[in-house]
Design a protein around this motif. Structure first.
Motif, PDB file in Angstrom:
ATOM      1  N   LYS A 294       0.753  -1.296  -0.022  1.00  0.00           N
ATOM      2  CA  LYS A 294      -0.217   0.082   0.126  1.00  0.00           C
ATOM      3  C   LYS A 294       0.968   1.366  -0.135  1.00  0.00           C
ATOM      4  O   LYS A 294       0.534   2.308  -0.789  1.00  0.00           O
ATOM      5  N   LYS A 295       1.965   1.356   0.869  1.00  0.00           N
ATOM      6  CA  LYS A 295       2.944   2.492   0.959  1.00  0.00           C
ATOM      7  C   LYS A 295       3.659   2.510  -0.579  1.00  0.00           C
ATOM      8  O   LYS A 295       3.698   3.695  -0.930  1.00  0.00           O
ATOM      9  N   ALA A 297       2.485   2.009  -3.278  1.00  0.00           N
ATOM     10  CA  ALA A 297       1.643   2.555  -4.386  1.00  0.00           C
ATOM     11  C   ALA A 297       1.428   4.027  -4.210  1.00  0.00           C
ATOM     12  O   ALA A 297       0.711   4.812  -5.157  1.00  0.00           O
ATOM     13  N   THR A 298       1.728   4.566  -3.087  1.00  0.00           N
ATOM     14  CA  THR A 298       1.559   5.908  -2.888  1.00  0.00           C
ATOM     15  C   THR A 298       2.695   6.880  -3.570  1.00  0.00           C
ATOM     16  O   THR A 298       2.415   8.086  -3.771  1.00  0.00           O
ATOM     17  N   TYR A 299       3.831   6.083  -3.970  1.00  0.00           N
ATOM     18  CA  TYR A 299       4.660   6.831  -4.617  1.00  0.00           C
ATOM     19  C   TYR A 299       4.486   7.330  -6.421  1.00  0.00           C
ATOM     20  O   TYR A 299       4.071   6.228  -6.883  1.00  0.00           O
ATOM     21  N   GLU A 300       4.691   8.445  -6.390  1.00  0.00           N
ATOM     22  CA  GLU A 300       4.331   8.597  -8.193  1.00  0.00           C
ATOM     23  C   GLU A 300       5.739   8.378  -8.871  1.00  0.00           C
ATOM     24  O   GLU A 300       6.696   8.917  -8.448  1.00  0.00           O
ATOM     25  N   GLU A 378       1.612   3.215 -16.173  1.00  0.00           N
ATOM     26  CA  GLU A 378       0.426   2.844 -15.419  1.00  0.00           C
ATOM     27  C   GLU A 378      -0.684   2.691 -16.477  1.00  0.00           C
ATOM     28  O   GLU A 378      -1.681   2.137 -16.064  1.00  0.00           O
ATOM     29  N   LYS A 437       6.046  15.872  -5.781  1.00  0.00           N
ATOM     30  CA  LYS A 437       5.322  16.133  -4.336  1.00  0.00           C
ATOM     31  C   LYS A 437       6.527  16.510  -3.585  1.00  0.00           C
ATOM     32  O   LYS A 437       7.654  15.778  -3.580  1.00  0.00           O
ATOM     33  N   GLN A 439       7.260  15.678  -0.374  1.00  0.00           N
ATOM     34  CA  GLN A 439       7.568  14.818   0.300  1.00  0.00           C
ATOM     35  C   GLN A 439       8.359  13.697  -0.354  1.00  0.00           C
ATOM     36  O   GLN A 439       9.373  13.193   0.277  1.00  0.00           O
ATOM     37  N   ASN A 440       8.092  13.589  -1.678  1.00  0.00           N
ATOM     38  CA  ASN A 440       8.881  12.603  -2.562  1.00  0.00           C
ATOM     39  C   ASN A 440      10.425  13.448  -2.898  1.00  0.00           C
ATOM     40  O   ASN A 440      11.348  12.666  -2.973  1.00  0.00           O
TER      41      ASN A 440
END
Length: 489
Positions: A294-295, A297-300, A378, A437, A439-440
């Motif tokens: 799940k984590k 999948a949060t990264y672009e 994607e 983003k 944070q990334n």
């Protein structure tokens, strides 16, 4: 003697291997492909030679440091050629603007195109951004949140324009839309959009315009070849065509890997493979609760690339080593890539023609490495057929006066799907995680697993980020951290 296994023989894996080997470790590097260097892959089509990437070399001292830490001389392995005026930018209105490390050439162009440009102030600010990064970010290894709890690091972070976009930053110094477009392209060096990525990355302009752009005679892959030769001198065991299928653990401690069906013991494992792709593949989810699917999948993912390698029987005299043919609407191009996850209808087209500098790599004519920014995989069911998009690119270039079809001898197409499969790249991303983003951009995955002791990560998905110098730095940083931790035991 401590045993280290490195999964992946890219520049990050090789630099880690050399650093550990130079510190007395028994090192084995396992690479699934038939070459070392990762995306720095040599391609030969007839008499035409190509570097798959990277085509632009900056921070040459980083690659030298990997070799010279062992007592060897980098000049014994490869020769840098500094490119003075290195990139020619072509715009839809017919304007041409060259990027050069020669300040006089730049100032002369600004006097004609953008007389109110604040170039001197710009150079001063991007140098400041670079120096802050070089002191506070690049040498660090982030193994947990504790590594961020530094007053000096926090202060530096606040000073590198983290909340300002690249596009907004460049507008502070330049006014002509074409010049803004040329500088905004630096966002693609980190696989991101200039309208979203933080202004911190304007330091890339400092690398090119002040420190300089380089090429390695015979091809940039000579860097990877040099790393391999130095590693062999250190007794490092190097294996190609060897795919790791799982990481062995016991009581939250790494024990080794399984590669080509064989168990290989290790006290330390370094993953140079794409973190987002390899970690979930090699370690069961229940063993990595801090990095769940799940984590992931949060990264672009960053942008990918659609590449054409075109060997020609002629030389185009109006081109430089690096050339960019810009789209008429840059904002629309990035909206299509990131928001719609589709190919740009009017793409910006980059062409590396290394035979301009080094004719020996392509004696019959130009060796065009043609790259168009492409979306991740994607939404690949909506990607156009490769041959159709190739013809679209050729049509655009011919409209701009660049003839290819009538001079074509050799040709190869590389798509985002090919990149995903060849390099096990997460969703075909060329630079790991995008920096769109905040944070990334600043809080990338740690260089050490939080769940499995002595499992480390290097490469473009982790700190300090994508690009050949950065992944090489990550390899040295992690190896030095391992050596330091071992000495404290």
């Amino acid at each position: 003697m401590k045993r280290a296994v490195i999964i992946g023989g890219g520049l990050g894996g090789l630099s880690a291997a050399i650093t550990l080997g130079n510190n007395g470790y028994d090192v084995t590097v396992l690479e699934k492909n038939n070459h070392f260097g990762g995306k720095l892959m040599p391609v030969q089509l007839g008499s035409h030679y190509f570097d798959f990437g990277p085509n632009t070399i900056t921070m040459p001292h980083i690659f030298q440091e990997v070799i010279e830490q062992t007592g060897e001389k980098a000049t014994d392995y490869f020769q840098y050629i500094k490119l003075d005026t290195h990139t020619r930018n072509f715009f839809s209105d017919g304007t041409i603007f060259d990027l050069s490390g020669n300040k006089g050439i730049m100032v002369n162009q600004f006097s004609k195109l953008d007389p109110n440009a604040r170039y001197e102030a710009f150079l001063t600010e991007i140098e400041r951004l670079y120096e802050l990064s070089a002191v506070h970010f690049l040498p660090r290894t982030f193994t947990s949140w504790r590594d961020y709890l530094s007053p000096s690091l926090t202060k530096a972070l606040l000073q590198v324009r983290p909340l300002q976009s690249l596009d907004h930053f460049f507008h502070m110094y330049f006014h002509h839309p074409n010049i803004l477009q040329a500088f905004n392209r630096y966002a693609t060096y980190i696989g991101s959009s200039p309208y979203a990525a933080p202004a911190t990355f304007a330091m890339i302009a400092h690398l090119e315009l002040t420190q300089g752009v380089y090429y390695v005679k015979g091809g940039n892959t000579k860097i990877a070849e040099a790393f391999v030769k130095v590693a062999q001198k250190l007794g490092i065991k190097l294996h190609t065509a060897t795919e790791v299928t799982s990481i062995l653990t016991e009581n939250k401690q790494v024990k080794g890997v399984v590669a080509n069906g064989e168990h290989i013991d290790a006290d330390v494992v370094i993953m140079n493979a794409d973190l987002l792709q390899a970690y979930p593949s090699l370690v069961a989810e229940q063993e990595r609760p801090s990095f769940s699917n799940k984590k992931v999948a949060t990264y672009e993912p960053s942008i990918s690339a659609f590449v054409i390698l075109a060997g020609l029987n002629t030389r185009h005299k109006n081109l430089l080593h690096h050339n960019v043919f810009f789209s008429s609407d840059y904002k629309q191009e990035f909206a299509q890539l990131f928001m719609n996850k589709q190919y740009a209808s009017d793409p910006t087209i980059y062409i590396c023609n290394s035979s301009h500098t080094d004719p020996d790599v392509s004696p019959e004519g130009d060796n065009f490495f043609i790259l168009v920014n492409a979306p991740s995989t994607e939404n690949k069911e909506n990607h156009p057929p490769a041959k159709e998009y190739k013809e679209h690119i050729y049509n655009i270039l011919e409209q701009k006066g660049l003839s290819i079809r009538s001079h074509l001898i050799n040709e190869r197409i590389i798509t985002p799907t090919d990149i995903e499969e060849t390099f096990s790249a997460y969703k075909g991303a060329l630079y790991g995680i995008s920096a769109n983003k905040r944070q990334n951009a600043f809080l990338r995955p740690f260089n050490q697993s939080k769940d499995i002791h002595n499992l480390y990560f290097v490469g473009g998905t982790t700190h300090p980020g994508g690009g050949s110098p950065m992944v090489t730095i990550s390899g040295m940083n992690v190896a030095r951290e391992i050596v330091k931790q071992q000495k404290t035991l």
